[in-house]
Design a protein around this motif. Sequence first.
Motif, short mmCIF file in Angstrom:
data_model
loop_
_atom_site.label_atom_id
_atom_site.label_comp_id
_atom_site.label_asym_id
_atom_site.label_seq_id
_atom_site.Cartn_x
_atom_site.Cartn_y
_atom_site.Cartn_z
N ALA A 41 -24.22 90.80 -4.42
CA ALA A 41 -22.81 90.41 -4.32
C ALA A 41 -22.25 90.31 -5.73
N VAL A 42 -21.03 90.79 -5.89
CA VAL A 42 -20.43 90.77 -7.23
C VAL A 42 -19.00 90.24 -7.13
N ARG A 43 -18.47 89.90 -8.29
CA ARG A 43 -17.05 89.63 -8.38
C ARG A 43 -16.46 90.82 -9.11
N ALA A 44 -15.30 91.31 -8.64
CA ALA A 44 -14.76 92.58 -9.12
C ALA A 44 -14.61 92.62 -10.65
N GLU A 45 -14.30 91.48 -11.26
CA GLU A 45 -14.12 91.44 -12.72
C GLU A 45 -15.39 91.87 -13.45
N HIS A 46 -16.54 91.75 -12.78
CA HIS A 46 -17.80 91.96 -13.50
C HIS A 46 -18.53 93.24 -13.10
N ILE A 47 -17.76 94.29 -12.80
CA ILE A 47 -18.37 95.61 -12.60
C ILE A 47 -17.51 96.68 -13.26
N LEU A 68 -18.38 92.16 -1.80
CA LEU A 68 -17.36 91.54 -2.65
C LEU A 68 -16.55 90.56 -1.83
N GLY A 69 -16.30 89.40 -2.39
CA GLY A 69 -15.43 88.45 -1.72
C GLY A 69 -13.98 88.88 -1.89
N LEU A 118 -14.51 88.48 4.11
CA LEU A 118 -13.15 87.99 4.36
C LEU A 118 -13.15 86.67 5.08
N MET A 119 -12.01 86.02 5.03
CA MET A 119 -11.88 84.74 5.72
C MET A 119 -10.58 84.75 6.51
N MET A 120 -10.58 84.05 7.61
CA MET A 120 -9.32 83.89 8.33
C MET A 120 -9.09 82.40 8.59
N GLY A 152 -23.21 84.34 6.50
CA GLY A 152 -23.00 83.19 5.64
C GLY A 152 -22.03 83.41 4.52
N GLU A 153 -22.10 84.56 3.86
CA GLU A 153 -21.29 84.67 2.65
C GLU A 153 -20.14 85.63 2.83
#
Length: 489
Positions: free
Chosen positions: A294-300, A318-319, A358-360, A488-489
């Motif tokens: 899992a990554v955060r977009a800023e770090h790829i 990616l979240g 994603l979240m709702m 979970g994530e």
Amino acid sequence: MTDKNNQLDQKRILLIHPLGYRKEAAGHDISRMANIMPPLGLAGIAAYLEREGFAADIIDCYAHPDSDALILDYLREKRPAFTGFSCTTSSFLDGVRIAELVKAELAGVRTVFGGVHVSAMQEKVLDDFPVVDFVVVGEGEETLTELLRAGNSEPAGVEGVIFRDGNGAVVYNGYRQTRLELDSLPFPAYEKLAGYPDAYMLPIFNYPKAPNTSCISSRGCPYACSYCDRSVFRRNFRYNSAEYLYGHLRYLKEKFGIRHINFYDDQFTFNRERVVDFTTMMIEQPLGMTFNCAVRAEHIDFELLKLMKKAGCWMISLGIETGDPDLLAQHRQNADLDMLAEKIRLISKAGIRVKGLLMMGLPGETESSIRKSMDYVFSLPIDDFNLAKFTPFPGSPIYRNIHELGEFEEDWEKMDCMSFRFIPHGMSRERLEELFIRYYKSHYQRPKVILGYVAMLWKSPDSWRRFIANFFDFIKFARSNKRLGSDGE
Ligand code: B12
């Protein structure tokens, strides 16, 4: 060493990972069918304690739901002086139930609770649950070792512990000031998990090969998203070196035959240099293993992604959380959906599968934000996705004023992101459920996604085998208006 007075083994602990709900439901629970992962926190603690001269065993009720009898047998036979429980919010009350069972069986046994829920709730746990003797806040390895060393005496100087003093007053020694050097830790004691690796499985369609497992190579996250509980490792970032990480994978391959790893680090690529070194090792001395992370977009970036692909990276999560920029800005730092879209396209261009998280139902969610989110997500080359029902956890920043933002029914056992416990102002539960189903259906009905699952016949045959084996439960679940899968994530 057995205590002469009450005949307990003072150097032994039984570590328990509660199931979290009624065992009768476990066989048909979609979340368990979709994925069962090793309790890495407990496996790490067990390895650490053994190195420090204690005996530690693990019973994982999540992987083996009918384990009460096994726990009682262990207590009778080994008479440990301590039992330890690792709990999330949703599994905490099941942990309390088992702790009561344990105390009824073995007089004098002490109960220690650790993990995310108690790290957030702190003193309140001892105030409200007499069956809990100690709470360990934050990282467990050193704190639990010192607590066990204190034996029958009051752990007055042990940082990270909450206990009752001789007068029954609840005392918290404060968050541990020093943090572990992660390369100094032994590998988790996977061998103490009954049936490992075959009893564990990654989310269906999320891996190319079995046996597979999950792995953690860093702790902490420097970001502070509104919905995320950081009570355990807080806002720092520590990581295993590339050499340690490569050695860990080689160990998993040689000892357990693992062929694919899912890194559950919050920010696998936060330190670019480490990933370059690790992937270079995987390319130059291949282990025949693939991995997800899992990554955060800023770090790829594209160069890094190409290297990762060459090293065996199969899927990146990616979240995204929501595709509505205004809603995202309320909950996350550096909310930049254009940048996120560009990075998602780069992952896909590098030949790596993309999973959107994603979240709702976040505070501020409206019908319009859900529509915007769907439009955004379905405009991107996303191969797989997970839509969680937003749940305000006690340690998350949003929890503090959640009652001002909507209607919140705080029922811990149901706070597993599988049902809407929180209803934002202006929305109803029924409408959220309808839109939730529509969101999922829209994803699964897209031709590209359907073709992607057909391709899994040769890309992940083991997933199809599992899907067919549980076909009727999946259908039943889909019809019962819940969500398909949960990781979970
Ligand atoms: C991998 C993971 C999963 C996996 C596996 C979980 C497992 N088997 O342990 C899966 C996908 C199954 C999962 C499911 C869920 N997860 Co999850 N998961 C994680 C994740 C990413 C990593 C956990 C991990 O292995 N950490 C590494 C180890 C080393 O750390 P640790 O477990 O915290 O253990 C350390 C300390 O906590 C402490 N400790 C832990 N236990 C004990 C016990 C004792 C006795 C002691 C002394 C100390 C101690 O010492 C350990 C070593 O230092 C965390 C986020 C995170 N970064 O931690 C979320 C996280 C734990 N999950 C979360 C959630 C919400 C869920 C779900 C409810 C969501 C869902 N429906 O999918 C379910 C709940 C399942 C359940 N029955 O509890 C939340 C929990 C929030 C909360 N308050 O409950 C977290 C914190 C994510 C977040 N930031 O919001 N999860």
